[in-house]
Design a protein around this motif. Sequence first.
Motif, short mmCIF file in Angstrom:
data_model
loop_
_atom_site.label_atom_id
_atom_site.label_comp_id
_atom_site.label_asym_id
_atom_site.label_seq_id
_atom_site.Cartn_x
_atom_site.Cartn_y
_atom_site.Cartn_z
N VAL A 1 4.19 -11.67 -95.22
CA VAL A 1 3.38 -10.22 -94.85
C VAL A 1 3.99 -9.59 -94.19
O VAL A 1 3.10 -9.23 -93.70
N ALA A 2 4.70 -8.77 -93.82
CA ALA A 2 5.87 -7.81 -92.68
C ALA A 2 4.08 -6.95 -93.10
O ALA A 2 4.29 -5.89 -94.36
N VAL A 3 3.31 -6.38 -91.76
CA VAL A 3 2.64 -5.62 -91.89
C VAL A 3 2.04 -5.26 -90.21
O VAL A 3 2.35 -5.08 -89.54
N ASP A 4 1.81 -3.22 -90.47
CA ASP A 4 2.01 -2.96 -89.79
C ASP A 4 0.69 -2.16 -89.96
O ASP A 4 -0.26 -0.91 -88.62
N PHE A 5 -0.40 -1.90 -91.02
CA PHE A 5 -0.91 -1.89 -91.06
C PHE A 5 -1.50 -0.02 -91.81
O PHE A 5 -2.48 0.67 -91.41
N SER A 6 -0.10 0.29 -91.99
CA SER A 6 0.54 1.24 -92.48
C SER A 6 -0.18 1.56 -94.24
O SER A 6 -0.11 0.29 -94.63
N PRO A 7 -0.31 2.90 -95.05
CA PRO A 7 -0.07 2.55 -96.21
C PRO A 7 0.50 1.87 -97.03
O PRO A 7 0.37 0.86 -97.27
N CYS A 8 2.10 2.56 -96.84
CA CYS A 8 3.01 1.35 -96.95
C CYS A 8 2.87 -0.40 -97.26
O CYS A 8 3.42 -1.21 -98.01
N SER A 9 2.53 -0.79 -95.86
CA SER A 9 2.35 -2.43 -96.07
C SER A 9 1.16 -2.96 -95.46
O SER A 9 1.26 -3.97 -96.78
N LYS A 10 -0.29 -2.29 -96.63
CA LYS A 10 -1.27 -2.73 -97.00
C LYS A 10 -0.55 -2.77 -99.11
O LYS A 10 -1.55 -3.44 -99.21
N LYS A 11 -0.32 -1.83 -99.01
CA LYS A 11 0.61 -1.81 -100.76
C LYS A 11 1.06 -2.59 -100.26
O LYS A 11 1.22 -3.85 -102.00
#
Length: 163
Positions: free
Chosen positions: A9-19
Amino acid sequence: MEEGRRVGVAVDFSPCSKKALSWAVDNLIREKDHLILITVRPEGNYEEGEMQLWEATGSPLIPLSEFSDPVVMKKYGVQPDPEALDIVTTASRQKEVVVLMKIYWGDARDKITEAIENIPLSCLVIGNRGLGGIKRAIMGSVSNYVVNHARCPVTVVKSPEHH
């Protein structure tokens, strides 16, 4: 990493990556899978020896117990979001999933596609920031690039506010 799939899962801890992370845990992750969070930091000035080694290959795979520790993560220049940590901690406990993080430095498009091959990942989930046509044309869409260059199945999770 002998059992189960390796779900990235690609995450940058933005709302869309947490979704996207939530979606992966709720809809894709199965018991005994490996959930691997891929995060890409901008290139920077690496004076520490470890960071110079990791610039090309990314960090080692970091277990949940370490990336939950702010002191450990400070050396990587990453501050995981409490909400994201809660999502993966719950998945680890409830679904018996091994959770790992891999940090790369550089261009997100290139590093995420590298991660797919180098780890290697069984599949990848990525969020979509929902850039408008003009911004997407100027900045480029990371999710679009990854979908077109990945050597594994990719699921793009759109944030509700971008439908």
